[in-house]
Scaffold this motif. Sequence first.
Motif, PDB file in Angstrom:
ATOM      1  N   PRO A   6      38.446  41.174  44.338  1.00  0.00           N
ATOM      2  CA  PRO A   6      39.478  40.749  44.882  1.00  0.00           C
ATOM      3  C   PRO A   6      38.275  38.906  45.112  1.00  0.00           C
ATOM      4  O   PRO A   6      37.646  38.710  45.349  1.00  0.00           O
ATOM      5  CB  PRO A   6      39.458  41.610  46.692  1.00  0.00           C
ATOM      6  CG  PRO A   6      38.887  42.959  46.873  1.00  0.00           C
ATOM      7  CD  PRO A   6      38.077  42.842  45.417  1.00  0.00           C
ATOM      8  N   LEU A   7      39.179  38.599  45.541  1.00  0.00           N
ATOM      9  CA  LEU A   7      39.868  36.852  45.601  1.00  0.00           C
ATOM     10  C   LEU A   7      38.595  36.688  46.683  1.00  0.00           C
ATOM     11  O   LEU A   7      37.450  35.923  45.957  1.00  0.00           O
ATOM     12  CB  LEU A   7      41.002  35.913  45.523  1.00  0.00           C
ATOM     13  CG  LEU A   7      40.543  34.497  45.300  1.00  0.00           C
ATOM     14  CD1 LEU A   7      40.048  34.183  43.590  1.00  0.00           C
ATOM     15  CD2 LEU A   7      41.965  33.399  45.262  1.00  0.00           C
ATOM     16  N   ASP A   8      39.091  37.167  47.623  1.00  0.00           N
ATOM     17  CA  ASP A   8      37.708  37.109  49.375  1.00  0.00           C
ATOM     18  C   ASP A   8      36.362  37.231  48.849  1.00  0.00           C
ATOM     19  O   ASP A   8      35.849  36.999  49.759  1.00  0.00           O
ATOM     20  CB  ASP A   8      37.657  37.146  50.248  1.00  0.00           C
ATOM     21  CG  ASP A   8      38.897  38.968  50.263  1.00  0.00           C
ATOM     22  OD1 ASP A   8      38.271  39.498  48.941  1.00  0.00           O
ATOM     23  OD2 ASP A   8      39.062  38.992  51.597  1.00  0.00           O
ATOM     24  N   LYS A   9      35.883  38.400  47.890  1.00  0.00           N
ATOM     25  CA  LYS A   9      34.710  39.101  47.876  1.00  0.00           C
ATOM     26  C   LYS A   9      34.614  38.073  46.212  1.00  0.00           C
ATOM     27  O   LYS A   9      33.463  38.567  46.208  1.00  0.00           O
ATOM     28  CB  LYS A   9      34.651  40.170  47.929  1.00  0.00           C
ATOM     29  CG  LYS A   9      35.317  40.620  49.148  1.00  0.00           C
ATOM     30  CD  LYS A   9      35.156  41.865  48.928  1.00  0.00           C
ATOM     31  CE  LYS A   9      35.666  43.156  50.307  1.00  0.00           C
ATOM     32  NZ  LYS A   9      35.120  44.912  50.313  1.00  0.00           N
ATOM     33  N   GLU A  36      32.348  36.040  43.935  1.00  0.00           N
ATOM     34  CA  GLU A  36      31.402  35.389  43.996  1.00  0.00           C
ATOM     35  C   GLU A  36      30.515  33.742  42.515  1.00  0.00           C
ATOM     36  O   GLU A  36      30.442  33.277  43.073  1.00  0.00           O
ATOM     37  CB  GLU A  36      30.137  35.717  44.222  1.00  0.00           C
ATOM     38  CG  GLU A  36      29.856  36.924  45.734  1.00  0.00           C
ATOM     39  CD  GLU A  36      28.658  37.665  46.010  1.00  0.00           C
ATOM     40  OE1 GLU A  36      27.908  37.838  44.778  1.00  0.00           O
ATOM     41  OE2 GLU A  36      28.443  37.899  46.748  1.00  0.00           O
ATOM     42  N   ARG A  95      35.679  35.122  40.117  1.00  0.00           N
ATOM     43  CA  ARG A  95      37.296  34.678  41.088  1.00  0.00           C
ATOM     44  C   ARG A  95      38.917  33.753  40.232  1.00  0.00           C
ATOM     45  O   ARG A  95      39.622  34.271  40.167  1.00  0.00           O
ATOM     46  CB  ARG A  95      37.361  32.706  41.120  1.00  0.00           C
ATOM     47  CG  ARG A  95      36.097  33.017  42.669  1.00  0.00           C
ATOM     48  CD  ARG A  95      35.878  31.507  43.112  1.00  0.00           C
ATOM     49  NE  ARG A  95      34.688  30.447  42.431  1.00  0.00           N
ATOM     50  CZ  ARG A  95      33.678  30.579  42.642  1.00  0.00           C
ATOM     51  NH1 ARG A  95      33.138  31.597  43.594  1.00  0.00           N
ATOM     52  NH2 ARG A  95      32.963  30.126  42.138  1.00  0.00           N
ATOM     53  N   ARG A 143      41.847  35.585  39.865  1.00  0.00           N
ATOM     54  CA  ARG A 143      43.189  35.239  39.766  1.00  0.00           C
ATOM     55  C   ARG A 143      44.104  35.300  38.718  1.00  0.00           C
ATOM     56  O   ARG A 143      45.614  35.437  38.480  1.00  0.00           O
ATOM     57  CB  ARG A 143      42.593  34.019  40.040  1.00  0.00           C
ATOM     58  CG  ARG A 143      42.200  33.114  41.457  1.00  0.00           C
ATOM     59  CD  ARG A 143      42.485  31.933  41.296  1.00  0.00           C
ATOM     60  NE  ARG A 143      43.064  30.766  41.686  1.00  0.00           N
ATOM     61  CZ  ARG A 143      44.085  29.729  41.569  1.00  0.00           C
ATOM     62  NH1 ARG A 143      42.761  29.324  41.570  1.00  0.00           N
ATOM     63  NH2 ARG A 143      44.933  29.690  41.474  1.00  0.00           N
TER      64      ARG A 143
END
Length: 759
Positions: free
Chosen positions: A182-185, A187, A192, A196
Amino acid sequence: MSTDPYTVVRMSGTTLADWLRSRDDAALVALLRARPDLATPPPADMSVLATRVGTRASIARACEDLDTFTLAVLEALVVEGADTSPVGLATLARVLGPDVKPRPLKQAVAKLLSLALAWGDDELSVPPVTREAFGTFPGGLGRATGQTYDLSGVGEGELRVLRKLAAGPPIGDTKDASRVVPLDKAETPVQRLLARGLLLRRDPGTVELPREIAFELRGDRPLGPIQTVEPKPKTTALRQTSVDATGGGEALELVRHVENLVTSWSAEPPPVLRTGGLGVRDLRKAAKDLNVDEQRAALLIELVVGADLVANTEAAEPEWVPTTKADVWLAATAEVRWATLAHAWLELPRLPALVGRRDERDKLFNPLADEIRRAQAPRDRRWVLETLAAFPAGTSFANPSDLAALLAWRAPRRGGRQRDELVRWTVEEGTAVGVLALGAVTSAGRVLLDEGAGPAAKTLGEALPEPLDHVLVQADLTVVAPGRLEPDLADELALVADVESAGSATVYRISEGSVRRALDSGRTADDLHELFKVRSRTPVPQSLTYLVDDAARRHGRLRGGAAGSFLRCDDQVLVSEVLAHPEATRLELRRIAPTVLVSPLPLADVLDGLRSAGFAPAAEGPDGQVLDLRPGGRRTTPRQRSARKPAAPAVIADERLGEFVRLVRAGDRAAATPRGERVAVPGHLGSGPSATLSLLQQAARARRRVLVGFVDSHGTAAQRVIEPHVVGGGVLEGYDHSYGEVLRFPLHRVTSAALVDED
């Protein structure tokens, strides 16, 4: 009227075969001339021709002749999917970018149409396999997803990754593709971008950039910068007379070196390696004997074998030995000898420049080895030379890299990985051979390219200064030849003196050994005195006169001769009896001592002759023991067959290509003939002669033409359009309008027959 510069007559949805049928005969002849593989063997009809046009190998060969810009236009068609659906010229122009103007684009499209690499008019199609000619990612672009991507909010690190992949190739290896997080994880930039959806995950270690993102990042140049015109090389204008004079000097130097090489190998032929070729030690010896570097020695060695002046004896212990052609070559004039060598170099299917290098397995390339054979070498060599010759006379390329850049633009797919080196090697070898000089093509070189060796020899002869009939004898026992000598004077001087230095003026050194060499050849002291007295423009020094007289006084006091066998006997009476016998004359016996006779014949022949005359001689060896000379069984030496040189593909004349086109159109008309008026005979007429005979007889009565397929006396299948006159007695006789002659065919050789609709 439309103002769009790309608007032409529309012809969408047309198949390649139908488009070829719409072309006129001149265009089809030009196609077959430009792509000769399409005409071998002659296609039966337009469908067969269209199939050949779209084959992978044929398209690859045709792309070798495309320049950088035309190749980019073809690649743009593939990028836009012209292999699946037609692409409009306006779309093509947009993909190529604003740097591409309408005129060069139309010229490039016309080139592709003339080669049938594309077909159509304002909407163009290409054969499906064309995509394979540009690799996995045409234009350096990835797959199209059909989605719209938003790059807002993308960080600088992610943009660097996207820009790098957008420049091509569109894939990258990374460990961050092992899984999508996921985007929030995420690094890393790659993680990223994957999160997306701006990168596609191909496998756990590879990511791919979608085509739409690459287009957006590339801006108004979707395929990147495109060079629409060829680079302008830096050249210098020289006087052609200076070029020819320099080239003439190199030509004479080449002839001198080859003459010395032939003479050297006549006395000491080098062995052939077990794997073929010439050993490193013999290459170094040749370079030392000729006083040249090893690279030039390798070129000279390749030339003498390529010109058939030296050949492999193919004996049990094979050697490189001069051939009988070498004697003819040595007797010719300097310009004829040069033309022979220059033509051999031009057609040499080898790369002498590879000698001394190592292959990918670290194996050394030897002269005359099979490893340096390259079938395309003559084509590439002529390509470089003809490019130079296309410039005005006297145009010099100071830097071969400029020429390499020009050729790289004109044919980026020709020459392979060694293309730039091939250009440099050709320039270096051409200069050594005398075809090039000072970076420009000599007049003799231009004639060699256009007309062949004979006219080139004449052109070189006109450029060379008149041969001299005199020399300059110096007090230090040297002789200076201030230019090219007359052949007879050059031969006499080479006999009595040794070359000390060569160039525009050749310096010879006279020594006791060289004078003795002349005396050994049959010259007398008076002959040598007369030579220097008549031919020297300077006074003959007294030291030279003393040297000749002193050598002549001691020459020949001890004499030797050749004898094939001898006879000895302590009884001088028996020796005299043998010598008085009539058989002694036939055996060419002569007395050299009271108890010794010699003969030039072999010992076995002498003994057999004496035995038939009633004598009882015995053979003895060097130790005096009796020898048994009875012959053993017959033996033969196995010989290695030399590999034949591959024959160069013959250029088909336009008249013949025109006949191919007529046959193709006739095949189309025959295919369109109503059913029942076409007969195909498998193998021969034994399986159905009545139908074929009926068709041919019907055509003879109606004066209609027939497309006849047959097998000629060489077993080659062929087709001709015939108007039958006589059908019977096992023979078909008819008139061929294309060739204007009456032909006769054995009916058992006919394989097919079909009525042809009249034009």
